[in-house]
Design an enzyme around this catalytic site. Sequence first.
Site, PDB file in Angstrom:
ATOM      1  N   LYS A   1       1.143  -1.431   0.303  1.00 38.43           N
ATOM      2  CA  LYS A   1      -0.110   0.271  -0.079  1.00 38.43           C
ATOM      3  C   LYS A   1       1.029   1.235   0.023  1.00 38.43           C
ATOM      4  O   LYS A   1       0.467   1.878  -0.126  1.00 38.43           O
ATOM      5  CB  LYS A   1      -1.019   0.313   1.540  1.00 38.43           C
TER       6      LYS A   1
ATOM      7  N   ASP B   1       7.041  -0.736  18.733  1.00 35.66           N
ATOM      8  CA  ASP B   1       5.316  -1.432  18.642  1.00 35.66           C
ATOM      9  C   ASP B   1       4.962  -0.294  18.840  1.00 35.66           C
ATOM     10  O   ASP B   1       5.227   0.657  18.208  1.00 35.66           O
ATOM     11  CB  ASP B   1       5.074  -1.813  20.057  1.00 35.66           C
TER      12      ASP B   1
ATOM     13  N   CYS C   1      -8.515  -6.611   6.654  1.00 34.81           N
ATOM     14  CA  CYS C   1      -8.946  -7.484   5.135  1.00 34.81           C
ATOM     15  C   CYS C   1      -9.376  -9.186   5.844  1.00 34.81           C
ATOM     16  O   CYS C   1      -9.459  -9.975   5.201  1.00 34.81           O
ATOM     17  CB  CYS C   1      -7.715  -8.717   4.283  1.00 34.81           C
TER      18      CYS C   1
END
Length: 437
Positions: A241, A287, A359
């Site tokens: 992306k 993170d 997704c």
Amino acid sequence: MNLRAEWHPQRVQAVVQALSEALTFAAPADKVLSAFLRAWPRLGQRDRAWVAETYYGVIRHYRRLTVWAESTAPRHLLLAWLVVGRGVSVAQLAPLLRREEGEWLAQRKAAIAGYAWRDAERLSMPDWLWARLVTAYGVEETQRIASSMLQPAPLDLRVNTLKAKRSDVMATFMAEGLEAHETPWSPWGVRLAEKVALQRHPLYRDGIVEVQDEGSQLVTRLVAPKRRQTVVDFCAGAGGKTLVLAALMVNSGQIYACDAIAKRLAGLHPRLARAGATNVQPMAIADEHDPKLARLAGKADRVLVDVPCSGIGTLRRNPDFKWRQTEATVAALTAQQASILAAAARLVKPGGRLIYVTCSILPEENDRVVQTFLAAHPAFAPLPWNELTADWQHGTHGTAFVNGPCPTDGVPEAVRLFPHVHGCDGFFAVVLERRSV
């Protein structure tokens, strides 16, 4: 080695060996198959294609086959698939059958004739997943979803508009005798009718095309970045992306590609070079709370948050996911998704946009995460899907984009993609605008 007979014993043995590891569901099926084929370098190209197709056929229909065969043994499931899925008769299989297998197949065919199939068995879904989808979408819609997930995914490519036009790429493929079609909704997508060795193709080597499902292209289109803006791809992964964003911004502005797995980002550098993308800065983070992100707080015009998820929307190409995910893993993912979304929101400037993507087609990972976030962050508000997709037209028919089904009590503003509606992987995306400080 080219084994011409479709179900040559060595082909069958190859699939059985691959399935013996894959059906433990301890590792991704695509990685298992890739490693297996590397270990069989003398296997011919047609043989490899047959092995891969048959291997995924068994995994895709795993539950139906275990019921049919009353067995989980890889060889039994393969024979069941040849009979049930490929329509091969027991007589045709006789040359490769062991003495007892012909009688066993005949007995199973007779026994299953009167069996009352449950939907989850017939459509090869685990009970927990079937129940969640029925709760969200109803029985009939879930039947349509599950049926579409049993179909193999097409090979979708994205044309890199920094280097070429889609029409030129289409012309190249057609001149080579490859059947290529424009994807229905993405203005940069090309769908090939057959699988090709793309990594050896000049268009791929020169960074003109990338493998990317049309659904992935479309949810990235929702970011709608403008030139000279600051954009953050918060969970960039391997950068598929990110490359779309670079092309949309025509190499202007600045894109920060962040990910907590440094190995993934390492693979982005050669992709950027091949694509000619020069406005991307990879940023490895520990993170979502990494102190390095503080310098971007309140400065980003767009933040794309494509969070780690169950991948249930990609079952056409990753059929093992439905057997590798559980209710417990989904629960763990939703907690992680909520944390990542809240952390990414801190980077958005007033007037900027936060784009949440999965997704998955499970409301727990989609609507519930967004609803919880909005309740705690009143400065953000969702933008309606029909306004965001107002200029999306079906390339062939010229019809306007139609959204996928919304689950009970879902977020009405979200964009929802489904294989049975749009012909691409299942995706959820919602665009949240920051209205105030």
